[in-house]
Every structure is written in C-alpha cells, then in structure tokens.
Design an enzyme around this catalytic site. Structure first.
Site, PDB file in Angstrom:
ATOM      1  N   HIS A   1       0.864  -1.187   0.000  1.00  0.00           N
ATOM      2  CA  HIS A   1       0.000   0.000   0.000  1.00  0.00           C
ATOM      3  C   HIS A   1       0.896   1.232   0.000  1.00  0.00           C
ATOM      4  O   HIS A   1       1.630   1.454   0.966  1.00  0.00           O
ATOM      5  CB  HIS A   1      -0.893   0.027   1.244  1.00  0.00           C
TER       6      HIS A   1
ATOM      7  N   HIS B   1      -8.290 -10.746  -0.960  1.00  0.00           N
ATOM      8  CA  HIS B   1      -8.330 -10.525   0.494  1.00  0.00           C
ATOM      9  C   HIS B   1      -9.287 -11.583   1.031  1.00  0.00           C
ATOM     10  O   HIS B   1     -10.497 -11.430   0.933  1.00  0.00           O
ATOM     11  CB  HIS B   1      -8.810  -9.107   0.837  1.00  0.00           C
TER      12      HIS B   1
ATOM     13  N   LYS C   1      -7.719  -7.079  -7.939  1.00  0.00           N
ATOM     14  CA  LYS C   1      -7.814  -7.317  -6.495  1.00  0.00           C
ATOM     15  C   LYS C   1      -9.270  -7.470  -6.060  1.00  0.00           C
ATOM     16  O   LYS C   1     -10.092  -6.595  -6.322  1.00  0.00           O
ATOM     17  CB  LYS C   1      -7.181  -6.126  -5.766  1.00  0.00           C
TER      18      LYS C   1
HETATM   19  O1  DOR Z   1      -4.003  -4.215   7.717  1.00  0.00           O
HETATM   20  C1  DOR Z   1      -4.419  -3.921   6.611  1.00  0.00           C
HETATM   21  N1  DOR Z   1      -4.279  -2.674   6.101  1.00  0.00           N
HETATM   22  N2  DOR Z   1      -5.041  -4.861   5.908  1.00  0.00           N
HETATM   23  C2  DOR Z   1      -5.653  -4.578   4.749  1.00  0.00           C
HETATM   24  O2  DOR Z   1      -6.252  -5.461   4.186  1.00  0.00           O
HETATM   25  C3  DOR Z   1      -5.681  -3.198   4.215  1.00  0.00           C
HETATM   26  C4  DOR Z   1      -4.585  -2.397   4.739  1.00  0.00           C
HETATM   27  C5  DOR Z   1      -4.790  -0.927   4.492  1.00  0.00           C
HETATM   28  O3  DOR Z   1      -5.012  -0.525   3.355  1.00  0.00           O
HETATM   29  O4  DOR Z   1      -4.735  -0.144   5.448  1.00  0.00           O
HETATM   30 ZN    ZN Z   2      -3.189  -5.037   1.991  1.00  0.00          ZN
END
Ligand code: DOR
Ligand code: ZN
Length: 346
Positions: free
Chosen positions: A16, A137, A100
């Site tokens: 991310h 996911h 995704k």
């Molecule tokens: O911990 C996480 N943060 N898991 C996710 O699936 C998304 C991610 C986020 O974008 O903050």
């Molecule tokens: Zn993620």
C-alpha cells in the site's frame, strides 16, 4: 568474521503506497530495497479502471526519488461493475498485473468491494481466459463469523467454490494468517499461491491484546494464535514456491491508529528485509530467504527475477530503525518487532 548474504533484489508482492503526501514519504523506503511491487488499489476513490491505474502509476513514478529504479505493478480494484473489456485491454497492454478482490467491508476502503461473488463471475471467467491473476483478500465479512475465523470461513465458503467453478483462474491468497490457509495452498499444485507478510511471521494476537491494546499491531487479517504464526513461519522458510513475500506494508498516521476506532495496518517497508533475515536465521533457513523474497513471486507471475542484488550484513550491534517516520500527512509508526535486529540491508 562478518556474516553477509547476497540475494537477487527482492520484490514486494503486496504493498500500500497511498497517494499524495503519504505516497511521497513512504515510497522511498520501498524503492530502497525492492525492485518491483504489486500496488494495492484501495485508494479513495478506489482504482477501478485502467485509466485510473495509469494515472496512479504516473503519480507513483513522479514521486520516486531521483535515480531510483522501482517498477510499480498496477492492480485494478474489482467491483460488481468492473468491465471485462477494460480488464482485457489493461492486460493486453501490459499495464495491469492483477485484479484485487476485496469482499465489501473486509478492510480499509473496501466499501466498493464485492458483495455477491456471483456478480463478478463473468469478469473472473475473462481473467481465467486471458491468464490474469486474481489477488484475494480472503476474509468473509458476515458479522456472525468471529473475526479470528474469517479467513478459514472464506476458504470454505468462497475460495474453494470459486476455484471449482473457474478452475483456470490463477489466484493469489494474500496475507495468509492461518494454518488452514497454509494447508489449503499446499493442497493445490498449480494456479494457487499465497503471500505472507513480515509482521504475521513475527507477532501473534497477544501483541495486540495482552497487557493493553496496542493499535500499531492491529492489521487485517488480524494476527491469530501462536500455532498459526508457527505454520506461517514454516511455509515462508520452507522454500516452497507457492509462498512468497507480500509485506502488506500499510501506513496510517498515528492519529488514525491511536484512535477509538483505529485503522488496520502495519508499516514495515523500512525494516522488512532486516526482520526477514532475523526470522529466517532463527529458523535455520537463511538459504531459503532468496526463494521467499526474490524468486517465488516472479515464478507465480510469470516474470523474470531481478538481475541485480541486495546485500544483508549481520552487525555486532543492533540496527536502529526510526520509531516513526514523518510524512506530510503526519507521523507514521514503524513496525516494532519487540526484539533487537542485527541484520542491515543495503
Ligand atoms: O491491515 C491492513 N491494512 N489490511 C488490509 O487489508 C488493508 C490495509 C490498508 O489498506 O490499510
Ligand atoms: Zn493489503
């Protein structure tokens, strides 16, 4: 004698980067160690079309430090309105590396995700035909299912039926956190892989809940019991080509983490390679670190491994990572493994 380990340069198969000020602040840390990364599309608004993905890629490339070599591999956020023709065009041009699937409500910015998987079967069939992988996911969002059981329930209720319905679809179960996830991936020879995060190899659920609530260890899927962590470590360090690194480094500002309703995510891009060397050394598996971080991912995606290298050096004194990084959006806490780390990555 100083111990060093030289590996093909690793890639991050789940990252991310966010956008704007946050993007500019976190990107250099990934570009420092990783040659490529699969970029998650859960922005606000989400990256749902090829056009949006190309614009986002341009913003990432523009934010790279001068001289940095880093290739963002773009994904599309699957919705019930995703146009199979757009997906096909993005694949044909080489601009889109994966799609995704977020079940609606599963995690950060997943409101536009999929509520009824049957609605996206036509897109998934197209993806199977053209050979475009689906990143998943893997958690159900049904409020009656306990949060610690959501991954296992997803395998039974969604993933296994999906694989039977569209056997040709290449699927990556992302950030697997359970023994059931590991076992499921191991039960399939071709067309199914899994990414594992750094933090899930290090913490179990006690880190979040025992002795006080620690929001910086809260991520999704949430860390599970110790037995699950041990299963993940075994899978990661085994060399098995079906398992590879996806850090899921997911920065949120401290304001949003240290909050009555804190965001999910651990920020690990800065120290992942050092932490992995520590974990693999503990498991007497340093020889398999290259497979996990640099080789197995390219095999899954049908790409060549990187040709340049990264060197890890074991120091006599602990490596000091910052407790936080400053970003234009506010401070972001760096994942603290709660042990000293002696491996430096350069
Ligand atoms: O911990 C996480 N943060 N898991 C996710 O699936 C998304 C991610 C986020 O974008 O903050
Ligand atoms: Zn993620």
């Amino acid at each position: 004698m100083t111990q060093t380990l030289t590996l093909r340069r690793p890639d991050d198969w789940h990252l991310h980067l966010r956008d704007g000020d946050m993007l500019a602040s976190v990107l250099p840390h990934s570009a420092n160690h990783f040659a490529r990364a699969i970029i998650m599309p859960n922005l606000v608004p989400p990256v749902v079309t090829v056009k949006q993905a190309l614009e986002y890629r341009d913003r990432i490339v523009a934010a790279l430090p001068k001289g940095a070599k880093f290739q963002p591999l773009m994904t599309l956020y699957l919705t019930e309105d995703t146009d199979p023709a757009d997906v096909t065009a993005g694949h044909a041009s080489g601009d889109i590396t994966a799609v995704k699937l977020y079940p609606a409500g599963a995690t950060t910015n997943s409101q536009s995700g999929v509520k009824n998987i049957e609605k996206v079967y036509p897109v998934l069939e197209t993806m199977a035909d053209i050979g475009l992988p689906l990143c998943v996911h893997g958690e159900v969002t049904n409020p009656e299912i306990d949060i610690f059981d959501r991954e296992a329930a997803f395998i039974d209720k969604v993933l296994d039926p999906l694989r039977r319905r569209i056997p040709g679809l290449k699927i990556l179960m992302e950030h697997v956190t359970t023994q059931q996830g590991v076992d499921y991936v191991k039960s399939v020879d071709e067309g199914l892989g899994a990414t594992l995060t750094t933090h899930h190899l290090i913490i179990n659920r006690n880190a979040i809940l025992a002795g006080g609530i620690r929001p910086h260890y809260y991520c999704l899927p949430v860390a599970k019991r110790e037995g699950h962590r041990l299963a993940l470590r075994q899978a990661a360090t085994s060399g098995d080509r079906r398992f590879f690194l996806g850090t899921d480094s997911a920065p949120h500002t401290d304001l949003l983490k240290e909050n009555a309703c804190g965001c999910a995510g651990c920020f690990t891009s800065i120290n992942t390679m050092s932490l992995l060397a520590h974990v693999f050394e503990e498991e007497n598996a340093l020889d398999n670190l290259e497979a996990f971080a640099s080789l197995n991912g390219p095999v899954f995606y049908g790409l060549e491994p990187n040709t340049d290298t990264i060197t890890l050096t074991k120091l006599d004194t602990p490596v000091k990572f910052p407790e936080k990084i400053e970003t234009g959006a506010g401070p972001v806490t760096v994942f603290d493994p709660m042990f000293e780390v002696f491996w430096a990555a350069a």
